[in-house]
Scaffold this motif. Structure first.
Motif, PDB file in Angstrom:
ATOM      1  N   LYS A   1       0.764  -1.233   0.300  1.00  0.00           N
ATOM      2  CA  LYS A   1      -0.057  -0.059  -0.087  1.00  0.00           C
ATOM      3  C   LYS A   1       1.044   1.206  -0.101  1.00  0.00           C
ATOM      4  O   LYS A   1       0.632   2.197  -0.691  1.00  0.00           O
ATOM      5  N   SER A   2       1.935   1.195   0.826  1.00  0.00           N
ATOM      6  CA  SER A   2       2.870   2.204   0.760  1.00  0.00           C
ATOM      7  C   SER A   2       3.608   2.489  -0.606  1.00  0.00           C
ATOM      8  O   SER A   2       3.633   3.819  -0.920  1.00  0.00           O
ATOM      9  N   LYS A   3       3.920   1.662  -1.222  1.00  0.00           N
ATOM     10  CA  LYS A   3       4.546   1.451  -2.351  1.00  0.00           C
ATOM     11  C   LYS A   3       3.508   2.421  -3.458  1.00  0.00           C
ATOM     12  O   LYS A   3       4.010   2.955  -4.234  1.00  0.00           O
TER      13      LYS A   3
ATOM     14  N   ASP B   1       4.738   8.692  -4.648  1.00  0.00           N
ATOM     15  CA  ASP B   1       4.410   9.437  -6.107  1.00  0.00           C
ATOM     16  C   ASP B   1       5.847   9.504  -6.690  1.00  0.00           C
ATOM     17  O   ASP B   1       6.137   9.947  -7.565  1.00  0.00           O
ATOM     18  N   SER B   2       6.764   9.038  -5.820  1.00  0.00           N
ATOM     19  CA  SER B   2       8.124   8.865  -6.492  1.00  0.00           C
ATOM     20  C   SER B   2       8.966   7.504  -6.058  1.00  0.00           C
ATOM     21  O   SER B   2       8.212   6.717  -5.550  1.00  0.00           O
ATOM     22  N   LEU B   3      10.165   7.544  -6.086  1.00  0.00           N
ATOM     23  CA  LEU B   3      10.932   6.117  -6.237  1.00  0.00           C
ATOM     24  C   LEU B   3      10.525   5.559  -4.847  1.00  0.00           C
ATOM     25  O   LEU B   3      10.636   6.198  -3.802  1.00  0.00           O
TER      26      LEU B   3
ATOM     27  N   GLU C   1      16.633   2.870  -8.780  1.00  0.00           N
ATOM     28  CA  GLU C   1      16.791   3.795  -9.758  1.00  0.00           C
ATOM     29  C   GLU C   1      17.264   3.505 -11.217  1.00  0.00           C
ATOM     30  O   GLU C   1      18.141   2.612 -10.961  1.00  0.00           O
ATOM     31  N   THR C   2      16.618   3.759 -12.120  1.00  0.00           N
ATOM     32  CA  THR C   2      16.903   3.427 -13.603  1.00  0.00           C
ATOM     33  C   THR C   2      17.771   4.451 -14.014  1.00  0.00           C
ATOM     34  O   THR C   2      17.893   5.577 -13.830  1.00  0.00           O
TER      35      THR C   2
END
Length: 177
Positions: free
Chosen positions: A60-62, A66-68, A174-175
């Motif tokens: 749920k947190s993931k 709204d970002s990484l 991070e990509t």
């Protein structure tokens, strides 16, 4: 920083949920069969409840981030659920067996001693070792504040190690191109 507060608020609500689930389970066992508190498979239910609710909080947190979703965010979500849930459970257990019904604590200890004696006998332990172990058990109050705090600390450490591994699964890398 906003992600961190989102993670903390989500995890806190799931932690309260875990605390309620474990507390209701404890109270049901207390009401219907104190002897079941000594059964190993009851610990499996508790283990599963902790993992399922903590993993739900991580997912749920993931989803809310709204970002990484970093490893830190992932572990924080897991850890807060476990911390809050186990803290509630241990406080309720302490109050229940020390203030509300201390006789129940004695009954659980007697049943645990019987179970330990029979297990040691089935493994072929010498009678003097069995007697010594049972005598030591009888001296301990597993529901004392000290033992509840120790149990809480060991449970938190155990679940934290598992959480470190699960957080690896939920984190986003991070990509770089």
């Amino acid at each position: 920083m906003e992600n961190q507060s989102t993670v903390k608020s989500t995890a806190s609500s799931y932690g309260l949920t875990l605390g309620v689930v474990l507390t209701v389970f404890l109270i049901l066992l207390y009401a219907f069969s104190l002897e079941m508190l000594t059964k190993w498979w009851i610990r499996l239910f508790e283990f599963a409840a902790v993992l399922i609710i903590a993993i739900m909080a991580m997912a749920k947190s993931k989803k809310k981030c709204d970002s990484l979703f970093t490893y830190k965010n992932s572990f924080t979500a897991y850890f807060l659920v476990v911390l809050i849930g186990l803290l509630i459970y241990h406080i309720v257990s302490y109050v229940l067996f020390n203030f509300i019904d201390p006789e129940a604590a004695q009954y659980v200890l007697e049943k645990a001693m019987e179970m330990s004696r029979s297990m040691m006998e089935s493994f072929g332990a010498p009678q003097d070792q069995i007697d010594k172990a049972i005598e030591e058990m009888g001296k301990q109050n597993q529901f004392s504040l000290k033992n509840q705090a120790i149990g809480f600390a060991f449970s938190l450490a155990f679940y934290s190690v598992i959480g470190l591994l699960i957080a690896l699964i939920f984190r986003e890398k991070e990509t770089t191109h």
